[in-house]
Design a protein around this motif. Structure first.
Motif, short mmCIF file in Angstrom:
data_model
loop_
_atom_site.label_atom_id
_atom_site.label_comp_id
_atom_site.label_asym_id
_atom_site.label_seq_id
_atom_site.Cartn_x
_atom_site.Cartn_y
_atom_site.Cartn_z
N GLY A 130 -8.05 -1.67 7.42
CA GLY A 130 -8.16 -0.69 6.38
C GLY A 130 -6.85 0.28 6.54
N ASP A 131 -6.00 0.25 7.77
CA ASP A 131 -4.88 1.13 7.70
C ASP A 131 -3.84 0.55 6.99
N PHE A 132 -3.19 1.35 6.24
CA PHE A 132 -2.12 0.64 5.24
C PHE A 132 -1.06 0.26 6.03
N SER A 133 -0.52 1.08 6.81
CA SER A 133 0.83 0.84 7.60
C SER A 133 0.68 -0.38 8.61
N ARG A 134 -0.52 -0.33 9.11
CA ARG A 134 -0.59 -1.51 10.26
C ARG A 134 -0.86 -2.98 9.51
N THR A 135 -1.74 -2.92 8.53
CA THR A 135 -1.79 -4.15 7.64
C THR A 135 -0.51 -4.64 7.16
N VAL A 136 0.26 -3.96 6.42
CA VAL A 136 1.57 -4.51 6.19
C VAL A 136 2.64 -4.91 7.41
N GLU A 137 2.51 -4.21 8.30
CA GLU A 137 3.35 -4.48 9.45
C GLU A 137 2.98 -5.67 10.33
N ILE A 138 1.40 -5.90 10.36
CA ILE A 138 1.04 -7.02 10.93
C ILE A 138 1.44 -8.40 10.18
N ALA A 139 1.23 -8.07 8.81
CA ALA A 139 1.68 -9.17 7.84
C ALA A 139 3.16 -9.65 8.05
N THR A 140 3.90 -8.55 8.29
CA THR A 140 5.46 -9.02 8.50
C THR A 140 5.62 -9.47 9.85
N MET A 141 4.98 -9.00 10.89
CA MET A 141 5.16 -9.43 12.18
C MET A 141 4.83 -10.83 12.64
N CYS A 142 3.96 -11.49 11.61
CA CYS A 142 3.17 -12.79 11.68
C CYS A 142 4.36 -13.82 11.28
N GLY A 143 5.34 -13.51 10.63
CA GLY A 143 6.47 -14.43 9.98
C GLY A 143 5.77 -15.05 8.81
N TRP A 144 6.32 -16.59 8.65
CA TRP A 144 6.19 -17.15 7.42
C TRP A 144 6.42 -16.52 6.18
N ASP A 145 5.86 -16.37 5.29
CA ASP A 145 6.38 -15.91 4.02
C ASP A 145 5.98 -14.41 4.01
N THR A 146 6.87 -13.75 4.50
CA THR A 146 6.57 -12.36 5.12
C THR A 146 6.55 -11.37 3.81
N ASP A 147 7.43 -11.39 3.03
CA ASP A 147 7.58 -10.46 1.62
C ASP A 147 6.53 -10.97 0.95
N CYS A 148 6.08 -11.85 0.76
CA CYS A 148 4.76 -12.39 -0.10
C CYS A 148 3.43 -11.90 0.24
N ASN A 149 3.40 -12.19 1.60
CA ASN A 149 2.10 -11.65 2.43
C ASN A 149 1.72 -10.30 2.38
N ALA A 150 3.03 -9.60 3.07
CA ALA A 150 2.90 -8.08 3.11
C ALA A 150 2.87 -7.51 1.75
N GLY A 151 3.23 -7.97 0.61
CA GLY A 151 3.18 -7.72 -0.60
C GLY A 151 1.72 -7.75 -1.14
N ASN A 152 0.97 -8.88 -0.98
CA ASN A 152 -0.36 -9.08 -1.52
C ASN A 152 -1.20 -7.98 -0.76
N VAL A 153 -1.21 -8.12 0.68
CA VAL A 153 -2.15 -7.19 1.19
C VAL A 153 -1.63 -5.66 1.03
N GLY A 154 -0.47 -5.49 0.95
CA GLY A 154 0.12 -4.11 0.42
C GLY A 154 -0.62 -3.51 -0.85
N THR A 155 -0.89 -4.65 -1.84
CA THR A 155 -1.57 -4.15 -2.96
C THR A 155 -3.10 -3.84 -2.74
N ILE A 156 -3.74 -4.65 -1.82
CA ILE A 156 -5.25 -4.60 -1.61
C ILE A 156 -5.22 -3.22 -0.80
N VAL A 157 -4.66 -3.08 0.21
CA VAL A 157 -4.93 -1.87 1.03
C VAL A 157 -4.18 -0.47 0.51
N GLY A 158 -3.30 -0.84 -0.57
CA GLY A 158 -2.86 0.69 -1.01
C GLY A 158 -3.93 1.08 -1.92
#
Length: 703
Positions: free
Chosen positions: A269-297
């Motif tokens: 539920g922490d915004f920063s940590r959620t998008v950061e983890i999605a980015t650190m996991c690799g694969w389609d980083t902008d898509c994944n961080a974008g989707n979870v960024g909307t949810i947790v935003g």
């Protein structure tokens, strides 16, 4: 029922999406494995790359433009997949921008777009039967759906249903389940005191329990219960059990769905940590961080998106549709537009304040959303810009401008960028193009409160800058009255065919060193409006982003040659500029037909598939043609014209009347009310070559 704080939640969600996209984009290419990301960047806690301005991205293009199906077709009825398919054809320039044009059979979006062009309507255009299972289950099914979730707060099933219809233009099976899941999570996030586990369950409740998508979600949930403190261990598990080697194609949805669930759970539920983890996991980083960024935003709220993520975005993104005017996007204003759509869909009346805050065809900033800057900028450290929620003209919000110990001879500026050039960006992601949002003849107004603490007078001088010479055109200086709201108004001056890219204020003070100027300005109710009257001189334009400023081109070859714009087509092509919401105008253009029988102006263009064409249409004839996903000749008259001769076209569009003059002679008039506003431009309906020059646009007040 629209919840309290709806607009603010949309703002947080859409801003959160763009934070995630911007964070993940630099490490999106497959060469950036999760191990390499960790090796180079370690534990990510902020943007890994600085951008002058972040160029367009498909993850934002889709959410912005596909919901326009609700404006254009599904205005007073339920959305159909075909409506969204029309939005694809109307706003996406073929082969450039909007999404990844990686080739038919490789890029799912490219493949589906060409299906639509061939007459295969949605949802069949994205079906397994037409495109195959691998293409249908690539990640695009879930990356374009964020705004559908924002439109239906707490309406889980409705959000999922609309997202599925939109995704079915290009995807099927698990691609559709991903769309449903993400939209449902976003809709659920609007509820009070909801947890991440409840978000995920809401998403799962909208998709088949036996689907692969549901299975990967459950698998990550189970792993998190066993190892709740090590997201990297979970990422290794995904690689082993659900990796790209098991789900083929360029970018399959299933591994990336696993990353999204991982980021949500370990981000807790922490915004920063959620998008950061999605980015650190690799694969389609902008898509994944974008989707979870909307949810947790939406879940965390605007005040929990830190400034080090908000400030570089500065409430502004660019997109890459056919409309250069719409491509300059102010996030607070767009959030209010989405909110108004949400109210319409809920059949509820929005607050009057919200209705008045969106003025189509104008630039209007009221600074009433928390932390909103609306993209304002400064050029000096002597001026510090930040949002204020304590001072406002008629509300509590404004832009606070601290002037820090200014002395005579020092000058700074605050401004809004109304147009962009290639030099404003680091790269060419998704080829954005632009039409100016401020033009000669328009009015600018603002309310400015002066709170001076020390020093002499504060002098404010309105100015605009044009892009050809980079000259700043200063207008009449104003000495501000202290402790008062000052009304500033001016008319944008003529720029002799160059495009304006800055509108703002020069700030200075005659203060001596012993009494330096220190204090604050508060800017509110900033507005650019009224009828434009401007020219486009092609000797002062540029070839950038595969277009000629200030136009967006769809097909054909467009070049600059000796002060002329040359358009060359082997079949149908078109070129667009101007205010998307412009109504009545006179368009004057010097036109020289070189080859072929089709040499036309465009008027009231609401996209590639909706506009009028007026001009030479066959040997010795002139026509007015309506294009509404198919061409209809409204009127054709005889007119003798010859190749290589120069003609002065004057096209007058007023109310439902369209009149064409050629060489000061009225040639034809027709009545049609299909399109009430739109862009202007040039077009060919078949093989042709034309030169255009000396463009003048005069907008008229609508009656």
């Amino acid at each position: 029922m629209i919840p309290e704080g709806y607009v603010e939640k949309i703002y947080a969600g859409f801003l959160g999406m763009n934070v995630g996209i911007r964070l993940g984009a630099p490490v999106e290419p497959p060469v950036w494995t999760d191990q390499r990301i960790e090796q180079i960047y370690g534990d990510i806690t902020g943007y890994v790359k600085d951008y002058k301005n972040f160029a367009a991205d498909d993850d934002a293009n889709g959410p912005v433009f596909f919901i326009r199906a609700l404006y254009d077709d599904a205005k007073d009825r339920e959305l159909q997949a075909e409506d969204v398919g029309k939005a694809w054809l109307n706003y996406a320039r073929e082969g450039i921008g909007m999404f990844w044009w990686g080739g038919e059979g490789v890029s799912t979006e490219h493949t589906s777009y060409m299906n639509l062009k061939r007459g295969i309507q949605a949802p069949r255009s994205g079906s397994v039967e037409v495109n195959g299972l691998v293409a249908a289950e690539q990640i695009g099914g879930q990356i374009f759906i964020d705004t559908w979730g924002l439109l239906f707060p707490s309406q889980i099933d409705k959000a999922a249903d609309y997202a599925e219809k939109a995704a079915s233009v290009s995807h099927d099976r698990n691609g559709l389940y991903g769309a449903r899941f993400m939209a449902a999570c976003i809709a659920k996030a609007f509820e009070e005191n909801v947890t991440v586990d409840q978000l995920i369950e809401a998403g799962l409740n909208t998709i088949p329990n036996d689907s692969t998508y549901a299975q990967v979600v459950r698998a990550v949930q189970d792993f998190h219960k066993q190892q709740p403190n090590d997201f990297r261990a979970c990422r290794s598990y995904l690689e082993e059990e659900w990796g790209y080697d098991k789900y083929t194609g360029v970018c399959h949805i299933i591994p990336n769905a696993g990353v999204c669930i991982l980021a949500l759970l370990y981000g807790a539920g922490d915004f920063s940590r959620t998008v950061e983890i999605a980015t650190m996991c690799g694969w389609d980083t902008d898509c994944n961080a974008g989707n979870v960024g909307t949810i947790v935003g939406v879940l965390a709220g605007i005040n929990n998106i830190p400034q080090h993520y908000r400030k570089p975005i500065n409430d502004f993104i660019v997109t890459s549709s056919v409309s250069g005017y719409l491509n300059i996007l102010d996030i607070p204003t767009f959030s209010k537009e989405v909110a108004l759509l949400g109210y319409r869909l809920a059949k509820e009346e929005p607050q009057q304040e919200l209705q008045q805050a969106v003025k189509n065809g104008e630039v209007y900033f009221d600074f009433n959303l928390p932390g909103a800057t609306h993209g304002f900028r400064t050029d000096t450290t002597k001026l510090i810009l930040q949002a204020s929620d304590k001072v406002g003209y008629e509300s509590s919000g404004s832009l606070e401008v601290v002037f820090d110990r200014m002395v005579e001879g020092e000058k700074g500026k605050i401004f809004y960028k109304s147009f962009y050039r290639r030099e404003d960006f680091n790269d060419e992601r998704y080829k954005p193009t632009f039409a100016p949002q401020a033009n000669s003849g328009q009015q600018v107004s603002a309310k400015i409160f002066l709170d001076k603490w020390e020093g002499e007078d504060i002098i404010l001088t309105p100015y605009v800058r044009e892009t050809y010479s980079k000259k700043e055109i200063a207008l009449v200086p104003v000495t501000l009255k202290n402790q008062e709201w000052n009304t500033i108004e001016f008319t944008i001056p003529e720029t002799d065919g160059a495009i304006i890219d800055e509108v703002g204020f020069l700030i200075e003070s005659p203060s001596p060193l012993v009494n330096r100027a220190l204090g604050c300005l508060y800017l509110d109710e900033f507005r650019i409006y009224g009828q434009a009257h401007y020219k486009i001189d092609f000797s002062k334009q540029y070839e950038e982003f595969k277009c000629i400023t200030p136009f967006s081109h769809n097909r054909g070859e467009w070049t600059l040659q000796g002060g002329w714009l040359k358009g060359r087509s082997e079949d149908e092509s078109s070129s667009y500029s101007g205010n998307y919401y412009s109504e009545d105008l006179t368009l004057e253009v010097t036109l020289k037909p070189l080859r072929g029988q089709s040499h036309m102006l465009l008027a009231r263009a609401q996209g590639i598939q909706r506009h009028y064409l007026v001009g030479f249409d066959g040997q010795d004839q002139v026509s007015v043609i309506k294009n509404d996903f198919g061409h209809t000749r409204l009127k054709t008259v005889s007119f003798e014209w010859k190749p290589h001769m120069v003609y002065l076209f004057k096209l007058i569009v007023k109310g439902s009347q369209i009149t064409l003059w050629i060489n000061d002679k009225e040639v034809l008039t027709v009545e049609d009310s299909s399109f009430k506003y739109g862009m202007f431009g040039f077009g060919h309906l078949e093989q042709a070559e034309t030169e255009f020059a000396s463009v003048t646009i005069q907008e008229h007040a609508s009656e």
